[in-house]
Write a protein that holds these residues in place. Structure first.
Motif, PDB file in Angstrom:
ATOM      1  N   GLU A  50     -24.315-129.566  33.862  1.00  0.00           N
ATOM      2  CA  GLU A  50     -24.686-129.911  32.498  1.00  0.00           C
ATOM      3  C   GLU A  50     -24.333-128.752  31.573  1.00  0.00           C
ATOM      4  O   GLU A  50     -24.730-127.616  31.799  1.00  0.00           O
ATOM      5  N   GLY A  51     -23.571-129.059  30.543  1.00  0.00           N
ATOM      6  CA  GLY A  51     -23.207-128.065  29.544  1.00  0.00           C
ATOM      7  C   GLY A  51     -23.835-128.423  28.210  1.00  0.00           C
ATOM      8  O   GLY A  51     -24.835-129.143  28.147  1.00  0.00           O
ATOM      9  N   ARG A  81     -24.347-131.718  40.067  1.00  0.00           N
ATOM     10  CA  ARG A  81     -24.677-132.048  38.682  1.00  0.00           C
ATOM     11  C   ARG A  81     -24.413-130.815  37.824  1.00  0.00           C
ATOM     12  O   ARG A  81     -25.004-129.762  38.033  1.00  0.00           O
ATOM     13  N   ARG A  99     -22.712-130.336  25.434  1.00  0.00           N
ATOM     14  CA  ARG A  99     -22.684-131.774  25.154  1.00  0.00           C
ATOM     15  C   ARG A  99     -22.053-132.563  26.291  1.00  0.00           C
ATOM     16  O   ARG A  99     -21.751-133.738  26.145  1.00  0.00           O
ATOM     17  N   THR A 100     -21.859-131.916  27.416  1.00  0.00           N
ATOM     18  CA  THR A 100     -21.150-132.545  28.526  1.00  0.00           C
ATOM     19  C   THR A 100     -22.018-132.567  29.773  1.00  0.00           C
ATOM     20  O   THR A 100     -22.688-131.602  30.088  1.00  0.00           O
ATOM     21  N   ARG A 101     -21.973-133.694  30.455  1.00  0.00           N
ATOM     22  CA  ARG A 101     -22.646-133.843  31.750  1.00  0.00           C
ATOM     23  C   ARG A 101     -21.651-134.392  32.752  1.00  0.00           C
ATOM     24  O   ARG A 101     -20.985-135.385  32.490  1.00  0.00           O
ATOM     25  N   VAL A 102     -21.577-133.736  33.900  1.00  0.00           N
ATOM     26  CA  VAL A 102     -20.704-134.190  34.979  1.00  0.00           C
ATOM     27  C   VAL A 102     -21.573-134.377  36.212  1.00  0.00           C
ATOM     28  O   VAL A 102     -22.324-133.485  36.592  1.00  0.00           O
ATOM     29  N   TYR A 103     -21.464-135.537  36.822  1.00  0.00           N
ATOM     30  CA  TYR A 103     -22.258-135.862  38.001  1.00  0.00           C
ATOM     31  C   TYR A 103     -21.322-136.337  39.091  1.00  0.00           C
ATOM     32  O   TYR A 103     -20.573-137.297  38.907  1.00  0.00           O
TER      33      TYR A 103
END
Length: 72
Positions: free
Chosen positions: A42-43, A40, A45-49
């Motif tokens: 999280e930046g 996971r 405005r970006t989330r990558v899962y």
């Protein structure tokens, strides 16, 4: 083929999806998606899962079920 085979497979898949949905809804599978190997990021405005470990568990379960049904 008389059509019963594919129909039964569709019914079993539907029942399996309903059972899985009820398990998720009730919270029994709350651990799923939070395993140690799931990534996971999280930046601002970006989330990558990336659910690596969860998909390995799904693959093992589906492989086991396929092996069991092939033996019949």
């Amino acid at each position: 083929m008389d059509g019963r085979g594919p129909g039964m497979v569709l019914i079993l898949l539907g029942v399996g999806l309903v059972v899985a949905g009820l398990l998720v809804w009730s919270g029994v599978l709350s651990w799923f998606g939070r395993l140690p190997g799931d990534v996971r990021i999280e930046g601002g405005r970006t989330r990558v899962y990336i659910p690596i470990a969860s998909m390995i568990v799904v693959s093992l379960v589906l492989s086991l079920l396929a092996w069991i049904f092939r033996r019949r």
